[in-house]
Design an enzyme around this catalytic site. Structure first.
Site, PDB file in Angstrom:
ATOM      1  N   GLU A 115      -4.408  -1.939   4.116  1.00 13.19           N
ATOM      2  CA  GLU A 115      -3.237  -2.591   4.731  1.00 13.19           C
ATOM      3  C   GLU A 115      -3.135  -2.263   6.217  1.00 13.19           C
ATOM      4  O   GLU A 115      -2.106  -2.525   6.830  1.00 13.19           O
ATOM      5  CB  GLU A 115      -1.951  -2.174   4.010  1.00 13.19           C
ATOM      6  CG  GLU A 115      -1.828  -2.792   2.625  1.00 13.19           C
ATOM      7  CD  GLU A 115      -0.478  -2.549   1.973  1.00 13.19           C
ATOM      8  OE1 GLU A 115       0.002  -3.444   1.274  1.00 13.19           O
ATOM      9  OE2 GLU A 115       0.086  -1.446   2.144  1.00 13.19           O
ATOM     10  N   GLY A 162      -6.677   1.695 -18.977  1.00 14.62           N
ATOM     11  CA  GLY A 162      -7.344   2.942 -18.615  1.00 14.62           C
ATOM     12  C   GLY A 162      -8.186   2.817 -17.362  1.00 14.62           C
ATOM     13  O   GLY A 162      -7.801   2.126 -16.424  1.00 14.62           O
ATOM     14  N   ASP A 216      -1.593   3.287  -6.428  1.00 19.54           N
ATOM     15  CA  ASP A 216      -1.505   4.250  -5.311  1.00 19.54           C
ATOM     16  C   ASP A 216      -1.242   5.654  -5.853  1.00 19.54           C
ATOM     17  O   ASP A 216      -1.785   6.643  -5.360  1.00 19.54           O
ATOM     18  CB  ASP A 216      -0.363   3.871  -4.367  1.00 19.54           C
ATOM     19  CG  ASP A 216      -0.533   2.466  -3.818  1.00 19.54           C
ATOM     20  OD1 ASP A 216      -1.687   2.041  -3.640  1.00 19.54           O
ATOM     21  OD2 ASP A 216       0.489   1.795  -3.579  1.00 19.54           O
ATOM     22  N   ASP A 274       9.917  -1.802   0.703  1.00 18.57           N
ATOM     23  CA  ASP A 274       9.731  -2.742  -0.404  1.00 18.57           C
ATOM     24  C   ASP A 274      11.079  -3.316  -0.841  1.00 18.57           C
ATOM     25  O   ASP A 274      12.015  -2.556  -1.124  1.00 18.57           O
ATOM     26  CB  ASP A 274       9.113  -2.025  -1.618  1.00 18.57           C
ATOM     27  CG  ASP A 274       7.690  -1.538  -1.362  1.00 18.57           C
ATOM     28  OD1 ASP A 274       7.094  -1.937  -0.339  1.00 18.57           O
ATOM     29  OD2 ASP A 274       7.189  -0.764  -2.194  1.00 18.57           O
TER      30      ASP A 274
HETATM   31  O1  RIB Z   1       0.682  -0.850  -3.953  1.00 22.71           O
HETATM   32  C1  RIB Z   1       2.059  -1.073  -3.897  1.00 22.71           C
HETATM   33  C2  RIB Z   1       2.481  -1.299  -2.488  1.00 22.71           C
HETATM   34  O2  RIB Z   1       1.902  -2.496  -2.032  1.00 22.71           O
HETATM   35  C3  RIB Z   1       3.979  -1.487  -2.314  1.00 22.71           C
HETATM   36  O3  RIB Z   1       4.659  -0.271  -2.090  1.00 22.71           O
HETATM   37  C4  RIB Z   1       4.067  -2.472  -1.167  1.00 22.71           C
HETATM   38  O4  RIB Z   1       4.580  -1.918   0.005  1.00 22.71           O
HETATM   39  C5  RIB Z   1       2.646  -2.989  -0.968  1.00 22.71           C
HETATM   40  O5  RIB Z   1       2.095  -2.481   0.159  1.00 22.71           O
END
Ligand code: RIB
Length: 299
Positions: free
Chosen positions: A134, A219, A246, A13
């Site tokens: 992804e 929330g 995440d 990132d």
């Molecule tokens: O959800 C955040 C993530 O989305 C980041 O770390 C970036 O790499 C994207 O995949």
């Protein structure tokens, strides 16, 4: 249940921090920039591991500078990584403003090459398995067909929701969209908690599984077996929300593995995700179990 498996993306990132996000066509000066490890798969694996669970990560990176950069970080985490090599390492360009809002563009690179053959030597049973979107959805679909034969719990984060795969959504035990993703999947705009409740009903009717809608600073809403419940956010002042969703998923899975209690796991995940927003970057800002537990006990 034995452990957590995360099958998903690994990125580097590049983070630009400014007071306001740029508008289309605008060039702005930013206050700071960082290069951090990330990717939704790697982030969820780190969150699961830091929250105390035995965790494996399966993903693909490039044999390049960014690939070396991210493996150095991953080696410091207590994760059994099964890294495959493909083309260029996935890279995300993240603009974040000091209020916590962000915009992300992702080059998938090697993540887009992760295929079912890469997973053939990975034996998974009696485990919680986490997916995000992804990596190719065909790979996720093929793997879910295999996982259905073992005693596994499948948690899919439909993020990003650029494509919709009905098989994946119907065959996951939990789906965990944020409000933008829930709006796209349910077809209703989410402006209020009431809208989110309605979206959870629509998603439950459509997919028949457990729904967790992550509402960030508002929330979360869960719809488990058609019982809907709202959870207040854990109040904190954010500096960067990258990867908070995440962190929520990894922490939720980890607590579910150790307790089997969904409600408690949502509360635990809300706290873990909130703490993650107090530092910059995705997984470098994720908390460890003792910090989350302390806040959880005093909630
Ligand atoms: O959800 C955040 C993530 O989305 C980041 O770390 C970036 O790499 C994207 O995949």
């Amino acid at each position: 249940m034995k452990q957590i498996f995360v099958i998903g993306s690994i990125n580097v990132d590049i983070l630009m921090v400014s007071k306001k996000l740029p508008k289309i066509g605008e060039t702005i000066k930013v206050d700071n920039f960082y290069i951090y490890p990330g990717g939704k798969g790697a982030n969820q694996a780190v969150a699961s591991s830091r929250n105390g669970s035995k965790t494996s990560l399966i993903g693909k990176i490039g044999n390049d500078y960014f690939g070396d950069f991210i493996t150095t970080y991953l080696k410091k985490e207590n994760i059994q990584s099964q890294i495959k090599y493909g083309n260029k390492t996935g890279t995300a360009l993240i603009n974040t403003e000091t209020s916590g809002k962000n915009m992300i563009s992702v080059f998938a690179g090697a993540n887009s090459e992760l295929n079912i053959n890469d997973l053939k030597n990975v034996e998974i049973s009696d485990s919680i398995v986490l997916f995000q979107q992804e990596i190719p959805l065909k790979t996720i679909e093929d793997e879910i067909r295999i996982l259905k034969n073992g005693h596994n719990i499948i948690i899919t984060d439909p993020s990003p929701v650029t494509e919709i795969n009905e098989y994946i959504l119907k065959n996951s035990d939990y789906i965990t969209p944020n409000e933008t993703e829930a709006a796209k999947l349910s077809g209703i705009k989410i402006k209020s908690i009431g809208d989110a409740r309605r979206a959870s009903e629509i998603l439950y009717e459509k997919y028949g599984n457990n729904i967790i809608i992550k509402l960030g600073e508002r929330g979360s809403i869960i719809n488990v077996s058609n019982n809907i419940e709202y959870f207040k956010p854990y109040k904190i002042i954010p500096v960067d929300t990258t990867g908070a969703g995440d962190c929520f998923n990894g922490a939720f899975a980890s607590h579910l593995l150790s307790t089997g209690n969904v409600r408690e796991s949502v509360e635990f995940a809300n706290i873990s995700a909130a703490i993650s927003t107090t530092g910059y970057g995705a997984f470098p800002s994720f908390p460890y179990l003792n910090e989350v537990l302390e806040k959880f006990k005093n909630r």
